[in-house]
Scaffold this motif. Structure first.
Motif, PDB file in Angstrom:
ATOM      1  N   LYS A 188       0.827  -1.207   0.000  1.00  0.00           N
ATOM      2  CA  LYS A 188       0.000   0.000   0.000  1.00  0.00           C
ATOM      3  C   LYS A 188       0.862   1.258   0.000  1.00  0.00           C
ATOM      4  N   ARG A 189       1.924   1.249   0.783  1.00  0.00           N
ATOM      5  CA  ARG A 189       2.796   2.422   0.863  1.00  0.00           C
ATOM      6  C   ARG A 189       3.521   2.648  -0.463  1.00  0.00           C
ATOM      7  N   TRP A 190       3.975   1.561  -1.086  1.00  0.00           N
ATOM      8  CA  TRP A 190       4.630   1.690  -2.389  1.00  0.00           C
ATOM      9  C   TRP A 190       3.630   2.134  -3.458  1.00  0.00           C
ATOM     10  N   ALA A 191       2.398   1.648  -3.373  1.00  0.00           N
ATOM     11  CA  ALA A 191       1.375   2.046  -4.345  1.00  0.00           C
ATOM     12  C   ALA A 191       1.096   3.542  -4.253  1.00  0.00           C
ATOM     13  N   ARG A 192       1.003   4.061  -3.021  1.00  0.00           N
ATOM     14  CA  ARG A 192       0.799   5.508  -2.839  1.00  0.00           C
ATOM     15  C   ARG A 192       1.991   6.289  -3.383  1.00  0.00           C
ATOM     16  N   SER A 193       3.189   5.766  -3.159  1.00  0.00           N
ATOM     17  CA  SER A 193       4.392   6.429  -3.665  1.00  0.00           C
ATOM     18  C   SER A 193       4.380   6.479  -5.193  1.00  0.00           C
ATOM     19  N   ILE A 307       7.990  25.412 -13.445  1.00  0.00           N
ATOM     20  CA  ILE A 307       8.129  23.956 -13.539  1.00  0.00           C
ATOM     21  C   ILE A 307       8.574  23.370 -12.206  1.00  0.00           C
ATOM     22  N   PHE A 308       9.609  23.957 -11.601  1.00  0.00           N
ATOM     23  CA  PHE A 308      10.168  23.382 -10.387  1.00  0.00           C
ATOM     24  C   PHE A 308       9.243  23.547  -9.183  1.00  0.00           C
ATOM     25  N   SER A 309       8.607  24.706  -9.065  1.00  0.00           N
ATOM     26  CA  SER A 309       7.793  24.951  -7.879  1.00  0.00           C
ATOM     27  C   SER A 309       6.442  24.260  -7.944  1.00  0.00           C
ATOM     28  N   SER A 310       5.793  24.289  -9.103  1.00  0.00           N
ATOM     29  CA  SER A 310       4.438  23.740  -9.204  1.00  0.00           C
ATOM     30  C   SER A 310       4.413  22.262  -9.561  1.00  0.00           C
ATOM     31  N   SER A 311       5.488  21.741 -10.151  1.00  0.00           N
ATOM     32  CA  SER A 311       5.459  20.340 -10.571  1.00  0.00           C
ATOM     33  C   SER A 311       6.170  19.425  -9.577  1.00  0.00           C
ATOM     34  N   VAL A 312       7.444  19.700  -9.304  1.00  0.00           N
ATOM     35  CA  VAL A 312       8.197  18.811  -8.416  1.00  0.00           C
ATOM     36  C   VAL A 312       8.250  19.323  -6.979  1.00  0.00           C
ATOM     37  N   LYS A 313       7.621  20.450  -6.705  1.00  0.00           N
ATOM     38  CA  LYS A 313       7.492  20.964  -5.339  1.00  0.00           C
ATOM     39  C   LYS A 313       8.840  21.128  -4.638  1.00  0.00           C
ATOM     40  N   SER A 314       9.782  21.753  -5.328  1.00  0.00           N
ATOM     41  CA  SER A 314      11.109  21.957  -4.751  1.00  0.00           C
ATOM     42  C   SER A 314      11.538  23.405  -4.927  1.00  0.00           C
ATOM     43  N   HIS A 315      12.292  23.911  -3.965  1.00  0.00           N
ATOM     44  CA  HIS A 315      12.807  25.275  -4.026  1.00  0.00           C
ATOM     45  C   HIS A 315      13.902  25.361  -5.092  1.00  0.00           C
ATOM     46  N   PRO A 316      13.978  26.496  -5.835  1.00  0.00           N
ATOM     47  CA  PRO A 316      15.023  26.637  -6.869  1.00  0.00           C
ATOM     48  C   PRO A 316      16.440  26.407  -6.358  1.00  0.00           C
ATOM     49  N   LEU A 317      16.758  26.894  -5.132  1.00  0.00           N
ATOM     50  CA  LEU A 317      18.093  26.674  -4.575  1.00  0.00           C
ATOM     51  C   LEU A 317      18.329  25.191  -4.308  1.00  0.00           C
ATOM     52  N   GLU A 318      17.294  24.527  -3.823  1.00  0.00           N
ATOM     53  CA  GLU A 318      17.376  23.087  -3.584  1.00  0.00           C
ATOM     54  C   GLU A 318      17.666  22.338  -4.882  1.00  0.00           C
ATOM     55  N   ILE A 319      16.964  22.717  -5.943  1.00  0.00           N
ATOM     56  CA  ILE A 319      17.162  22.096  -7.254  1.00  0.00           C
ATOM     57  C   ILE A 319      18.569  22.370  -7.777  1.00  0.00           C
ATOM     58  N   VAL A 344      11.670  11.445  -7.192  1.00  0.00           N
ATOM     59  CA  VAL A 344      11.326  10.065  -6.807  1.00  0.00           C
ATOM     60  C   VAL A 344      11.847   9.764  -5.407  1.00  0.00           C
ATOM     61  N   LEU A 345      13.082  10.161  -5.134  1.00  0.00           N
ATOM     62  CA  LEU A 345      13.691   9.920  -3.825  1.00  0.00           C
ATOM     63  C   LEU A 345      12.915  10.622  -2.717  1.00  0.00           C
ATOM     64  N   LYS A 346      12.486  11.860  -2.960  1.00  0.00           N
ATOM     65  CA  LYS A 346      11.733  12.612  -1.949  1.00  0.00           C
ATOM     66  C   LYS A 346      10.405  11.934  -1.624  1.00  0.00           C
ATOM     67  N   VAL A 347       9.702  11.475  -2.637  1.00  0.00           N
ATOM     68  CA  VAL A 347       8.405  10.825  -2.416  1.00  0.00           C
ATOM     69  C   VAL A 347       8.583   9.553  -1.594  1.00  0.00           C
ATOM     70  N   ILE A 348       9.591   8.749  -1.937  1.00  0.00           N
ATOM     71  CA  ILE A 348       9.829   7.501  -1.208  1.00  0.00           C
ATOM     72  C   ILE A 348      10.233   7.787   0.238  1.00  0.00           C
ATOM     73  N   LEU A 349      11.083   8.790   0.438  1.00  0.00           N
ATOM     74  CA  LEU A 349      11.494   9.151   1.793  1.00  0.00           C
ATOM     75  C   LEU A 349      10.311   9.617   2.630  1.00  0.00           C
ATOM     76  N   LYS A 350       9.429  10.400   2.026  1.00  0.00           N
ATOM     77  CA  LYS A 350       8.270  10.883   2.786  1.00  0.00           C
ATOM     78  C   LYS A 350       7.347   9.744   3.180  1.00  0.00           C
ATOM     79  N   GLU A 351       7.212   8.757   2.315  1.00  0.00           N
ATOM     80  CA  GLU A 351       6.311   7.641   2.587  1.00  0.00           C
ATOM     81  C   GLU A 351       6.852   6.717   3.666  1.00  0.00           C
ATOM     82  N   PHE A 352       8.167   6.513   3.667  1.00  0.00           N
ATOM     83  CA  PHE A 352       8.738   5.516   4.572  1.00  0.00           C
ATOM     84  C   PHE A 352       9.506   6.118   5.751  1.00  0.00           C
TER      85      PHE A 352
END
Length: 366
Positions: A188-193, A307-319, A344-352
């Protein structure tokens, strides 16, 4: 510990090592297929919003929506091929008919005009015979190899389209293939990810398409205004280079400047340059580069932040930091895949690992 237990442990470790090496060797041998699957996955993510629109707004059945989406994509691809191949062949024919010595003479003539315009000594460079060390056949060879490679490209294209159709038709196909390796307790957790990853990357790749399209339109207009030969091909190549973050725009700027100057290298029967550097070549090149700078400003301050803020939800400096780190570790390819892989890494980290304070900080907007 008995000798039998030690022996069994060594044999087990050796077996695992050999198994891992065999798996890695297998993946190495089928790397082309893996690349096809990855490209097809990107295509399916780009087509995902279209299918959703067709199914929700126009009430299309899933199969019909997939067929219509594939038809749109193939039509766009065929249009691009029909547009570019004649231009590439035409340019390739021009360059293949061009004698290398004649091309060298044009470049030397252009150099004379530049040094004369800047009041520099042009003889010092000529005395060093540096022009004789430059392989001017690289340009014709590039276009020849580009045209000859279309056969391999067509085979790969058919494979990608075939895989893309089934990934679009059954959006869970790739996910189900991976879920086979996941323990039942974590399905279930992987499916949500997976769902979150598909949504974020879909918006990201669609945003990239619009980013390239905006740059392509601006570049094409600029090159056409100043009468640069093969404007569409140059605009497309320079826009495509922007897929490489930060480094790509610098390469595309240098490429556009050089191609603009070479485009005006016309000589008369005696081999003398027809177009004067200060009257024709320099003004045209400056005009094109002004448009290039405007396009980059639009891209840096409008397209990329959106693109970076609305799609991948990351700060420009972070990117920026992620791209630099990925570039140091994996080179140019790392810079290209930095944003998708980090997402992908951020989503998996948040889930687990959602309880971790660091993970909470970098995934708070997801």
């Amino acid at each position: 510990m008995t000798s039998n237990a030690i022996t069994n442990g060594i044999l087990k470790a050796l077996g695992i090592t050999i198994g891992i090496l065999l798996v890695l060797y297998f993946f190495y041998k089928i790397q082309v297929v893996i690349i096809y699957i990855l490209i097809a996955a990107v295509v399916s993510l780009i087509g995902r919003p279209i299918i959703r629109f067709l199914k929700k707004r126009l009430k299309f059945k899933n199969t019909l929506a997939v067929i219509f989406t594939m038809f749109l994509m193939i039509s766009l691809l065929v249009g691009l091929i029909a547009l570019f191949i004649p231009l590439i062949e035409n340019q390739g024919e021009k360059l293949s008919l061009l004698n290398n010595e004649e091309l060298q003479g044009k470049v030397e003539g252009l150099y004379d005009q530049i040094t004369g315009y800047l009041s520099l000594d042009s003889e010092s460079l000529k005395d060093s015979k540096i022009f004789s060390k430059i392989d001017f056949s690289l340009i014709p060879s590039f276009f020849s190899s580009l045209i000859s490679g279309l056969g391999n490209f067509s085979m790969g294209l058919l494979s990608v389209l075939f895989i893309s159709f089934f990934l679009l038709k059954d959006s869970q196909l790739l996910q189900d293939s991976v879920m086979v390796l996941v323990p039942n307790t974590k399905e279930k957790r992987w499916a949500r990810s997976f769902e979150k990853i598909k949504d974020l990357l879909s918006r990201y790749f669609v945003g990239l398409v619009f980013q390239i399209l905006i740059l392509f339109v601006i570049y094409t207009i600029a090159l056409l205004i100043f009468g640069i030969d093969n404007a569409i091909v140059i605009a497309f190549l320079c826009a495509l280079l922007n897929l490489i973050p930060y480094v790509g725009p610098m390469f595309s700027g240098v490429l556009m400047m050089l191609l603009c100057m070479i485009s005006k290298l016309e000589t008369d029967a005696s081999g003398e340059l027809i177009n004067n550097f200060s009257d024709v070549i320099l003004p045209n090149t400056i005009g094109v580069m002004i448009f290039f700078i405007i396009a980059q400003l639009i891209d840096n301050f409008l397209s990329q932040p959106l693109i970076f803020s609305s799609s991948v939800k990351s700060h420009p400096l972070e990117i920026f930091l992620v791209i630099i780190i990925w570039g140091i570790l994996f080179g140019i390819l790392g810079m290209v895949v930095a944003v998708p892989s980090y997402t992908v890494l951020k989503v998996i980290l948040k889930e687990f690992l959602s309880e971790n304070k660091i993970v909470q900080s970098i995934t708070k907007d997801i």
